[in-house]
Design a protein around this motif. Sequence first.
Motif, mmCIF file in Angstrom:
data_model
loop_
_atom_site.group_PDB
_atom_site.id
_atom_site.type_symbol
_atom_site.label_atom_id
_atom_site.label_comp_id
_atom_site.label_asym_id
_atom_site.label_seq_id
_atom_site.Cartn_x
_atom_site.Cartn_y
_atom_site.Cartn_z
ATOM 1 N N PRO A 62 0.739 -1.149 0.135
ATOM 2 C CA PRO A 62 0.113 0.013 0.089
ATOM 3 C C PRO A 62 0.823 1.337 -0.174
ATOM 4 C CG PRO A 62 -1.030 -1.630 1.492
ATOM 5 C CD PRO A 62 0.263 -2.181 0.968
ATOM 6 N N LEU A 63 2.178 1.100 0.679
ATOM 7 C CA LEU A 63 3.013 2.330 0.946
ATOM 8 C C LEU A 63 3.419 2.676 -0.763
ATOM 9 C CD1 LEU A 63 4.565 1.729 4.235
ATOM 10 C CD2 LEU A 63 2.847 3.505 3.699
ATOM 11 N N LEU A 64 3.820 1.597 -1.320
ATOM 12 C CA LEU A 64 4.525 1.846 -2.559
ATOM 13 C C LEU A 64 3.474 2.328 -3.598
ATOM 14 C CD1 LEU A 64 6.609 -1.718 -3.185
ATOM 15 C CD2 LEU A 64 7.455 0.812 -2.680
ATOM 16 N N ILE A 65 2.207 1.751 -3.372
ATOM 17 C CA ILE A 65 0.985 2.213 -4.273
ATOM 18 C C ILE A 65 0.785 3.869 -3.941
ATOM 19 C CG2 ILE A 65 -1.471 2.131 -4.710
ATOM 20 C CD1 ILE A 65 -1.350 -0.791 -4.044
ATOM 21 N N LEU A 66 0.731 4.132 -2.674
ATOM 22 C CA LEU A 66 0.505 5.689 -2.322
ATOM 23 C C LEU A 66 1.617 6.580 -2.987
ATOM 24 C CD1 LEU A 66 -0.767 5.340 1.050
ATOM 25 C CD2 LEU A 66 -2.018 5.783 -0.931
ATOM 26 N N LEU A 67 2.951 5.895 -2.981
ATOM 27 C CA LEU A 67 4.020 6.691 -3.490
ATOM 28 C C LEU A 67 4.061 6.809 -5.053
ATOM 29 C CD1 LEU A 67 7.030 7.966 -3.001
ATOM 30 C CD2 LEU A 67 7.942 5.465 -3.392
ATOM 31 N N VAL A 68 3.730 5.769 -5.795
ATOM 32 C CA VAL A 68 3.367 6.023 -7.020
ATOM 33 C C VAL A 68 2.330 6.877 -7.599
ATOM 34 C CG1 VAL A 68 2.884 4.751 -9.177
ATOM 35 C CG2 VAL A 68 4.548 3.641 -7.559
ATOM 36 N N LEU A 69 1.303 6.926 -6.873
ATOM 37 C CA LEU A 69 0.199 7.961 -7.031
ATOM 38 C C LEU A 69 0.514 9.192 -6.771
ATOM 39 C CD1 LEU A 69 -2.888 6.074 -5.547
ATOM 40 C CD2 LEU A 69 -2.421 6.336 -7.894
ATOM 41 N N ALA A 70 1.380 9.423 -5.637
ATOM 42 C CA ALA A 70 1.811 10.810 -5.276
ATOM 43 C C ALA A 70 2.997 11.402 -6.365
ATOM 44 C CB ALA A 70 2.543 10.810 -4.071
ATOM 45 N N LEU A 71 3.687 10.316 -6.752
ATOM 46 C CA LEU A 71 4.785 10.704 -8.041
ATOM 47 C C LEU A 71 3.742 11.281 -9.238
ATOM 48 C CD1 LEU A 71 7.608 8.350 -7.364
ATOM 49 C CD2 LEU A 71 7.480 10.810 -6.896
ATOM 50 N N ALA A 72 2.936 10.259 -9.672
ATOM 51 C CA ALA A 72 2.085 10.572 -10.546
ATOM 52 C C ALA A 72 1.446 12.055 -10.707
ATOM 53 C CB ALA A 72 1.143 9.621 -11.168
ATOM 54 N N PHE A 73 0.925 12.187 -9.405
ATOM 55 C CA PHE A 73 0.113 13.519 -9.351
ATOM 56 C C PHE A 73 1.126 14.800 -9.239
ATOM 57 C CE2 PHE A 73 -1.785 16.790 -6.292
ATOM 58 C CZ PHE A 73 -2.987 17.019 -7.115
ATOM 59 N N ALA A 74 2.483 14.416 -8.901
ATOM 60 C CA ALA A 74 3.075 15.545 -8.736
ATOM 61 C C ALA A 74 3.906 16.018 -10.119
ATOM 62 C CB ALA A 74 4.480 15.292 -7.863
ATOM 63 N N TYR A 75 3.672 14.689 -11.071
ATOM 64 C CA TYR A 75 4.215 15.046 -12.279
ATOM 65 C C TYR A 75 3.302 15.834 -13.361
ATOM 66 C CZ TYR A 75 5.794 13.589 -17.003
ATOM 67 O OH TYR A 75 6.276 13.630 -18.399
ATOM 68 N N VAL A 76 2.074 15.144 -13.199
ATOM 69 C CA VAL A 76 1.221 15.778 -14.230
ATOM 70 C C VAL A 76 0.242 17.007 -13.745
ATOM 71 C CG1 VAL A 76 0.315 13.604 -14.858
ATOM 72 C CG2 VAL A 76 -0.880 14.430 -13.000
ATOM 73 N N MET A 77 0.551 17.339 -12.484
ATOM 74 C CA MET A 77 -0.283 18.679 -11.744
ATOM 75 C C MET A 77 0.271 19.974 -12.475
ATOM 76 S SD MET A 77 -0.663 19.676 -7.845
ATOM 77 C CE MET A 77 0.997 20.040 -7.596
ATOM 78 N N PRO A 78 1.593 20.147 -12.898
ATOM 79 C CA PRO A 78 1.652 21.327 -13.377
ATOM 80 C C PRO A 78 1.247 21.638 -14.914
ATOM 81 C CG PRO A 78 3.920 20.477 -12.475
ATOM 82 C CD PRO A 78 2.708 19.426 -12.495
ATOM 83 N N LYS A 79 0.939 20.304 -15.560
ATOM 84 C CA LYS A 79 0.498 20.456 -17.081
ATOM 85 C C LYS A 79 -0.937 20.552 -17.136
ATOM 86 C CE LYS A 79 4.271 17.419 -18.160
ATOM 87 N NZ LYS A 79 4.636 16.006 -18.938
ATOM 88 N N LEU A 80 -1.855 20.654 -15.778
ATOM 89 C CA LEU A 80 -3.379 20.491 -15.946
ATOM 90 C C LEU A 80 -3.875 21.658 -15.404
ATOM 91 C CD1 LEU A 80 -3.833 17.169 -13.973
ATOM 92 C CD2 LEU A 80 -3.658 17.351 -16.577
#
Length: 456
Positions: free
Chosen positions: A15-33
Motif C-alpha cells: 500500500p505504501l508503494l501504491i501511495l508513493l506511485v500515485l503521489a509521484l504521478a500527481f506531482a508529475y502531471v499537476m503542472p500540466k493540468l
Amino acid sequence: MKNTSGQTTIQLILPLLILLVLALAFAYVMPKLSTIQTILFGGGIIFFIICIASTEAALYLLIFSMLLSPEIIVGATEGASLGRGVTLRVDDFVILIIGFSWLAKMAINKQLGLFLKTPLNKPIGYYIIICLTSTLLGAIFADVHLKTGFFFVLKYFEYVFIYFMVANHLQNNGQIKKFLWAMLITCIIVSIIGIAQIPEGGRVSAPFEGGAGEPNTFGGYLVLIICITTGLFLTTKSFRDQIIYGSLILLFAIPLLYTQSRSSYLAIIPAMLVFVWLSEKRQWVFISLIAVILMLPFVAPDEAKERISYTFEQGKTRKDVIEISGVKLDTSTSARLNSWKNVARDWVKHPIFGFGVTGYGFVDAQYFRVLIETGILGLATFIFLISSIFRQVYIIMKNTTESFENGLCMGFWAGFVGLLFHGIGANTFIIVRIMEPFWFLLAMVIMIPNLKGESR
C-alpha cells in the motif's frame, strides 16, 4: 510462520508503494493540468484510496452514479450503430477505479479472487467470447470499425464486472438490504426529478441525458425497480413496510406513465402477471390488477393515452406505413418493423457469427440486434444466458424462507420478465442505465444461498 510474516510484510509495504506511485504521478502531471483538471485528478486519487480502504463505500457511490451521473461524448466513432461518439459517464470511471483498487487488494491478499465461482460463470463467458469473436471477424471483413466495436464490447465487460465485483464483496444479508435501499433511494431521487419535468411538457426521462433524453430507457429502469418494490410489498409481514413500499410503487409509477414509452407499458403487463402466478396472495394480486386496469382509462394522464392511440391513429392518412389486418401503424412502429425485415433478409450473409457488434445499422430491438451482430451462435448463447438466469433465480426463490429475500427474488424474476418484453422494442440488455442496476441486483440474488445471517 515464515509465510505469514512474508505476507504481513507485503500487506504493509505494497500500500505504501501504491501511495508513493500515485503521489509521484500527481506531482508529475499537476503542472500540466488546469485547475479543474487538477481537482478532478486529485479527487480520483482520493477515491482510489477510499476504494482500497472500503470497497463497500465505492459500491454505494456506484449505485448512486448509475442514474445520477452525466454523460460525456468524448469523440466520434466510425460505424457506430447508434450514430454517436464514445459516451463516458461518471460510473465508468468509478468502475475503472474500483477495478484497479480490487487488483491492488488481490496483490495484498492472495485469498481474494477476481471472478468468484457462480452458477452463471459459464453462460456469461460463452456470450462474451462470441461477442468478441464476431466483432473481431467483423473488423477483419471491414463490417466493424475496430475502435467502435471495442468500446461497445467493453460495455458488456463492464456489466459483467459489476456482477462479479458485487458477488465478491457480499458477506452477509445485511449488506443486501443496505444496497437495495440505496437503489430505492436513487430511484426516489430520479422519480422526483422526473415528476418535476411534467409541467414542462414532453416526455419524462432520467436526469443528465442531454436535451432529447431517453424516455424508453428511463421506463425500462422504472419497470425493473417497480417490480423489485412490488415483490417486497407482497412478502413483507410488516404493515409499516407495506405502507412504505406501496407509497414507493405509486411514486415510481407516476414518471413511468409520463415517459410515454410504449415498450415500458408493454413490459409492465407481463411483469405484474408474474406476481399473480408466484405470490401466495395471488387472488388479491389478480383482483388488484384487474381494478387498476379498469381504472387506468380514467386516471391515466392524457399524454399516456394519446401515446398509445398514436400507434394506430398517426398512420391512417399515410401510405408509407405498415398495415396489419387493415390497421395502419404509426411511422415509428413501421420503421422498427421494417428494420426487423432487413435483419431477416441480411443475417444470412453472415449467419454463424453475424456482422459483429456495431457492424450493422441501427436496430431498435434486442433480439434482432443480437442475431444480426453475433449470428446464430450469439443468439443461442444469449438465450442460454437468459434461461440460466431464469432457472437460477427461480431455484433460489423457491428455496429461500426469509421474506425479504423471497420478495427480492420474486421482484427480480418479474422485472426480468418485464425487461424481456421491453427488449422487443428496445436494445434493453445493452442500455447502461438499465443493465448496471440489473447486474448489480442479479449478483445480490445469486449470492443469497451463500449468505447465512451476518457472515458467509
